[in-house]
Write a protein that holds these residues in place. Structure first.
Motif, PDB file in Angstrom:
ATOM      1  N   ALA A 118      48.696  68.141 -43.981  1.00 33.95           N
ATOM      2  CA  ALA A 118      48.364  67.634 -45.406  1.00 33.95           C
ATOM      3  C   ALA A 118      47.371  66.626 -45.247  1.00 33.95           C
ATOM      4  CB  ALA A 118      49.520  67.443 -46.166  1.00 33.95           C
ATOM      5  N   MET A 119      47.596  65.693 -44.229  1.00 40.05           N
ATOM      6  CA  MET A 119      46.609  64.510 -44.352  1.00 40.05           C
ATOM      7  C   MET A 119      45.300  65.164 -43.857  1.00 40.05           C
ATOM      8  SD  MET A 119      49.066  61.427 -42.644  1.00 40.05           S
ATOM      9  CE  MET A 119      49.306  62.311 -41.081  1.00 40.05           C
ATOM     10  N   ALA A 120      45.107  65.955 -42.969  1.00 37.41           N
ATOM     11  CA  ALA A 120      44.025  66.432 -42.391  1.00 37.41           C
ATOM     12  C   ALA A 120      43.092  67.058 -43.598  1.00 37.41           C
ATOM     13  CB  ALA A 120      44.037  67.511 -41.315  1.00 37.41           C
ATOM     14  N   LEU A 121      44.142  67.898 -44.301  1.00 33.98           N
ATOM     15  CA  LEU A 121      43.324  68.605 -45.364  1.00 33.98           C
ATOM     16  C   LEU A 121      42.868  67.755 -46.598  1.00 33.98           C
ATOM     17  CD1 LEU A 121      43.269  71.633 -45.967  1.00 33.98           C
ATOM     18  CD2 LEU A 121      45.143  71.349 -47.648  1.00 33.98           C
ATOM     19  N   LEU A 158      26.859  80.685 -38.944  1.00 33.52           N
ATOM     20  CA  LEU A 158      28.317  81.315 -38.864  1.00 33.52           C
ATOM     21  C   LEU A 158      29.005  80.353 -38.035  1.00 33.52           C
ATOM     22  CD1 LEU A 158      29.987  83.664 -39.717  1.00 33.52           C
ATOM     23  CD2 LEU A 158      29.688  84.747 -37.418  1.00 33.52           C
ATOM     24  N   ILE A 159      28.528  79.977 -36.792  1.00 34.30           N
ATOM     25  CA  ILE A 159      29.319  79.251 -35.964  1.00 34.30           C
ATOM     26  C   ILE A 159      29.401  77.752 -36.530  1.00 34.30           C
ATOM     27  CG2 ILE A 159      29.284  77.905 -33.702  1.00 34.30           C
ATOM     28  CD1 ILE A 159      27.607  80.452 -32.596  1.00 34.30           C
ATOM     29  N   GLU A 160      28.521  77.213 -36.978  1.00 32.93           N
ATOM     30  CA  GLU A 160      28.738  75.951 -37.794  1.00 32.93           C
ATOM     31  C   GLU A 160      29.625  75.878 -38.843  1.00 32.93           C
ATOM     32  OE1 GLU A 160      27.477  72.895 -37.193  1.00 32.93           O
ATOM     33  OE2 GLU A 160      26.159  73.425 -35.431  1.00 32.93           O
ATOM     34  N   VAL A 161      29.582  77.037 -39.885  1.00 31.60           N
ATOM     35  CA  VAL A 161      30.474  77.095 -40.685  1.00 31.60           C
ATOM     36  C   VAL A 161      31.911  77.211 -40.207  1.00 31.60           C
ATOM     37  CG1 VAL A 161      31.514  78.569 -42.834  1.00 31.60           C
ATOM     38  CG2 VAL A 161      28.973  78.119 -42.291  1.00 31.60           C
ATOM     39  N   ILE A 162      32.234  78.104 -39.190  1.00 31.45           N
ATOM     40  CA  ILE A 162      33.551  78.320 -38.715  1.00 31.45           C
ATOM     41  C   ILE A 162      34.235  76.901 -38.096  1.00 31.45           C
ATOM     42  CG2 ILE A 162      34.769  79.212 -36.931  1.00 31.45           C
ATOM     43  CD1 ILE A 162      32.915  81.879 -37.160  1.00 31.45           C
ATOM     44  N   SER A 163      33.299  76.228 -37.311  1.00 32.50           N
ATOM     45  CA  SER A 163      33.732  75.184 -36.811  1.00 32.50           C
ATOM     46  C   SER A 163      33.842  73.861 -37.853  1.00 32.50           C
ATOM     47  CB  SER A 163      32.646  74.342 -35.667  1.00 32.50           C
ATOM     48  OG  SER A 163      31.551  73.936 -36.404  1.00 32.50           O
ATOM     49  N   TYR A 164      33.114  74.011 -38.924  1.00 30.92           N
ATOM     50  CA  TYR A 164      33.654  73.013 -40.035  1.00 30.92           C
ATOM     51  C   TYR A 164      34.787  73.628 -40.556  1.00 30.92           C
ATOM     52  CZ  TYR A 164      32.547  70.176 -44.142  1.00 30.92           C
ATOM     53  OH  TYR A 164      32.652  69.230 -45.038  1.00 30.92           O
ATOM     54  N   PHE A 165      35.053  74.522 -40.768  1.00 27.94           N
ATOM     55  CA  PHE A 165      36.536  74.892 -41.374  1.00 27.94           C
ATOM     56  C   PHE A 165      37.652  74.713 -40.475  1.00 27.94           C
ATOM     57  CE2 PHE A 165      33.867  76.623 -44.646  1.00 27.94           C
ATOM     58  CZ  PHE A 165      34.427  76.170 -45.781  1.00 27.94           C
ATOM     59  N   ILE A 166      37.312  74.827 -39.021  1.00 33.20           N
ATOM     60  CA  ILE A 166      38.508  74.675 -38.268  1.00 33.20           C
ATOM     61  C   ILE A 166      38.875  73.160 -38.172  1.00 33.20           C
ATOM     62  CG2 ILE A 166      38.561  74.355 -35.551  1.00 33.20           C
ATOM     63  CD1 ILE A 166      39.200  76.986 -36.541  1.00 33.20           C
ATOM     64  N   PRO A 168      40.177  70.644 -40.160  1.00 34.56           N
ATOM     65  CA  PRO A 168      41.460  70.431 -40.484  1.00 34.56           C
ATOM     66  C   PRO A 168      42.506  70.823 -39.371  1.00 34.56           C
ATOM     67  CG  PRO A 168      40.526  71.926 -42.155  1.00 34.56           C
ATOM     68  CD  PRO A 168      39.406  71.556 -41.208  1.00 34.56           C
ATOM     69  N   VAL A 169      42.177  71.944 -39.099  1.00 32.49           N
ATOM     70  CA  VAL A 169      43.382  72.527 -38.190  1.00 32.49           C
ATOM     71  C   VAL A 169      43.397  71.779 -36.847  1.00 32.49           C
ATOM     72  CG1 VAL A 169      43.923  74.544 -37.008  1.00 32.49           C
ATOM     73  CG2 VAL A 169      42.919  74.984 -39.318  1.00 32.49           C
ATOM     74  N   SER A 170      41.961  71.684 -36.242  1.00 29.49           N
ATOM     75  CA  SER A 170      42.106  70.902 -35.024  1.00 29.49           C
ATOM     76  C   SER A 170      42.746  69.596 -35.088  1.00 29.49           C
ATOM     77  CB  SER A 170      40.697  70.880 -34.460  1.00 29.49           C
ATOM     78  OG  SER A 170      39.842  70.233 -35.255  1.00 29.49           O
ATOM     79  N   LEU A 171      42.187  68.720 -36.399  1.00 31.66           N
ATOM     80  CA  LEU A 171      42.767  67.467 -36.627  1.00 31.66           C
ATOM     81  C   LEU A 171      44.296  67.372 -36.688  1.00 31.66           C
ATOM     82  CD1 LEU A 171      41.283  64.651 -37.044  1.00 31.66           C
ATOM     83  CD2 LEU A 171      41.387  65.345 -39.426  1.00 31.66           C
ATOM     84  N   SER A 172      44.704  68.192 -37.462  1.00 28.31           N
ATOM     85  CA  SER A 172      46.314  68.073 -37.656  1.00 28.31           C
ATOM     86  C   SER A 172      47.073  68.697 -36.359  1.00 28.31           C
ATOM     87  CB  SER A 172      46.688  69.022 -38.848  1.00 28.31           C
ATOM     88  OG  SER A 172      46.331  70.342 -38.537  1.00 28.31           O
ATOM     89  N   VAL A 173      46.527  69.808 -35.703  1.00 26.69           N
ATOM     90  CA  VAL A 173      47.436  70.314 -34.602  1.00 26.69           C
ATOM     91  C   VAL A 173      47.361  69.321 -33.377  1.00 26.69           C
ATOM     92  CG1 VAL A 173      47.246  71.874 -32.906  1.00 26.69           C
ATOM     93  CG2 VAL A 173      47.002  72.573 -35.115  1.00 26.69           C
ATOM     94  N   GLN A 222      46.523  58.721 -30.557  1.00 28.88           N
ATOM     95  CA  GLN A 222      46.460  59.717 -31.372  1.00 28.88           C
ATOM     96  C   GLN A 222      45.879  59.111 -32.870  1.00 28.88           C
ATOM     97  OE1 GLN A 222      45.869  62.961 -31.059  1.00 28.88           O
ATOM     98  NE2 GLN A 222      46.212  62.490 -28.855  1.00 28.88           N
ATOM     99  N   ALA A 223      46.528  57.873 -33.278  1.00 28.28           N
ATOM    100  CA  ALA A 223      46.371  57.431 -34.597  1.00 28.28           C
ATOM    101  C   ALA A 223      44.615  56.986 -34.566  1.00 28.28           C
ATOM    102  CB  ALA A 223      47.004  56.071 -34.663  1.00 28.28           C
ATOM    103  N   TYR A 224      44.169  56.508 -33.393  1.00 29.21           N
ATOM    104  CA  TYR A 224      42.945  56.175 -33.082  1.00 29.21           C
ATOM    105  C   TYR A 224      42.202  57.283 -33.305  1.00 29.21           C
ATOM    106  CZ  TYR A 224      38.703  54.620 -30.722  1.00 29.21           C
ATOM    107  OH  TYR A 224      37.381  54.480 -30.250  1.00 29.21           O
ATOM    108  N   VAL A 225      42.492  58.364 -32.626  1.00 32.03           N
ATOM    109  CA  VAL A 225      41.564  59.477 -32.652  1.00 32.03           C
ATOM    110  C   VAL A 225      41.411  60.156 -34.201  1.00 32.03           C
ATOM    111  CG1 VAL A 225      41.276  62.123 -31.912  1.00 32.03           C
ATOM    112  CG2 VAL A 225      41.717  60.383 -30.297  1.00 32.03           C
ATOM    113  N   PHE A 226      42.614  60.322 -34.622  1.00 33.15           N
ATOM    114  CA  PHE A 226      42.417  60.763 -36.116  1.00 33.15           C
ATOM    115  C   PHE A 226      41.576  60.081 -37.073  1.00 33.15           C
ATOM    116  CE2 PHE A 226      44.125  62.141 -40.241  1.00 33.15           C
ATOM    117  CZ  PHE A 226      44.825  63.521 -40.073  1.00 33.15           C
ATOM    118  N   ALA A 227      41.635  58.538 -36.797  1.00 35.62           N
ATOM    119  CA  ALA A 227      41.000  57.561 -37.622  1.00 35.62           C
ATOM    120  C   ALA A 227      39.479  57.864 -37.394  1.00 35.62           C
ATOM    121  CB  ALA A 227      41.381  56.221 -37.548  1.00 35.62           C
TER     122      ALA A 227
END
Lengths: 242, 192
Positions: A118-121, A158-166, A168-173, A222-227
């Motif tokens: 939710a935060m990543a989104l 295509l690669i850029e778009v996929i990596s862009y939409f990835i 929030p997933v990588s950030l949250s996981v 991890q807080a630092y990385v997220f920020a």
């Protein structure tokens, strides 16, 4: 013996149900509220005197502020000032959730994918909206790398778009998995201490002590990385370059 | 994402349980229990918005104010120190200038005084010399007078002696005038 996963269970402490919508106050909610209360204590009570020569708590509050202010300044620049309060809140919220999760018998809200996602989104959608608001349709140029042969452009876009939409997933996981793995490991080795008893239990106990130190580091990291990733995404949206 | 919770099921299961221990344990990871998503998201939103409001309304203005005030104080102190330093430097320069001026002035005065002193001394010396010359002249005059008197007395005495001696030797009085002239020339000759 409890399962190592039992510590992540959501327990409803107070049942709140609004027309079929479950808004119960859970153990996760409790530790989020404790996070808010403690963060308020450090950053509002600590700054109450507004002393020119700061005391202990005020130094901590100022240090946190300057840490994130420097991060935003270095990674986003002057246009990032507007978003500083959000990134600061994000960092402090995750940091306090992570660190308070290290207290025995507590609960780590950030060990749940739904919370981190939710935060990543929110970050992802917010950054994308900022990008379109600043650059309009020109924002799409972000997905087209410069200086590549025309043949490769469709593939790279295509690669850029996929990596862009990835993102929030990588950030949250990343955050969720780190919290999950750390707490699970502590629990597993805690089980070893009990199982091996007085004679053999010392080795896993020593490991737990070391692991606790590592987990405290990871809680901060991890807080630092997220920020900082939020800052980098924001920088991409504002300046449109990699 | 906010999966609607089956209210009948949830209400029935959890109305009794306060600790939640009575809730049916889902198999596997609690993170994948969809029934827990809604309360987590609701309270995440409440907690995060509350913290965001606390930070934006209270903490961030307080900290940025304090930092700005401290920066201003340090800057003003530095400026004051810089000004004080400059003032001191100006004062030292003024002091040194006055000292040099005073030294120059005293040297001038000394020179002037020396010149005046030497003029006075020369004048005095000249005056003294004149006075002494006067005295010397006076003394010479007096000595000459006395000598004349003495010489006159001597001539007369020598004349009388010569007359007496002539009278005794010749047995007759001498020609006073001729003898007197001879005696006078003899006296004059010895006195040379």
């Amino acid at each position: 013996m409890h399962s190592p996963m039992e510590q992540f269970e959501i327990k409803r402490l107070l049942h709140l149900n609004f027309g079929g919508f479950d808004a119960s106050f859970t153990n996760s909610s409790l530790w989020m509220v404790i996070t808010v209360v403690l963060a308020t204590g450090v950053f509002v009570m600590g700054m109450r005197q507004r002393a020119l020569v700061p005391g202990r708590l005020q130094s901590v509050a100022e240090l946190g502020y300057e840490f994130i202010a420097g991060m935003v300044r270095d990674n986003v620049g002057d246009q990032g000032k507007k978003y500083f309060p959000f990134i600061f809140t994000l960092f402090i919220f995750i940091l306090f959730c992570n660190v308070l999760g290290m207290v025995p018998y507590s609960f780590t809200p950030t060990s749940h994918i739904v919370v981190t996602f939710a935060m990543a989104l929110v970050v992802f959608i917010g950054v994308t909206v900022i990008g379109f608001a600043r650059h309009g349709l020109h924002f799409f140029s972000f997905f087209v790398p410069k200086g590549v042969p025309a043949v490769l452009v469709p593939l790279l876009v295509l690669i850029e778009v996929i990596s862009y939409f990835i993102r929030p997933v990588s950030l949250s996981v990343r955050l969720f998995a780190n919290m999950l793995a750390g707490h699970t490991m502590l629990k597993v080795f805690g089980g070893f201490v009990v199982a091996m008893g007085l004679i053999g239990g010392w080795a896993p106990l020593a490991f737990i002590v070391a692991l606790t130190g590592l987990e405290l580091l990871i809680a901060f990291l991890q807080a630092y990385v997220f920020a900082i990733l939020t800052c980098l995404y924001l920088n991409d949206a504002i300046h449109l370059h990699h | 994402m906010r999966t609607p919770v089956y209210s009948a099921l949830a209400g029935g299961l959890v109305s009794l349980a306060v600790s939640g221990a009575a809730a049916a344990k889902p198999a596997g990871m609690p993170q994948l229990d969809f029934h827990s998503f809604a309360p987590q998201l609701v309270w995440l939103a409440i907690a995060f918005v509350a913290l965001y409001l606390v930070m934006t309304k209270l903490a961030v203005p307080a900290i940025s104010d304090t930092l700005a005030k401290r920066q201003a104080k340090i800057q003003s102190d530095l400026d004051a120190a810089e000004k004080a330093n400059e003032d001191t430097r100006a004062l030292v320069a003024a002091y040194e200038k006055r000292l040099a001026d005073a030294r120059e002035e005293s040297r001038g005065l000394q020179r002037q005084q020396g010149e005046a002193d030497s003029a006075v001394a020369t004048a005095r010396l000249a005056e003294l010399g004149e006075k002494l010359n006067g005295r010397i002249a006076e003394a010479e005059k007096r000595i000459a007078g006395q000598r004349d008197t003495v010489m006159a007395g001597l001539e007369q005495m020598a004349g009388e002696i010569a007359q007496n001696v002539y009278a005794k030797l010749a047995g007759q009085p001498a020609d006073g005038a001729a003898l007197g002239a001879k005696v006078a020339s003899a006296v004059k000759g010895t006195s040379r």
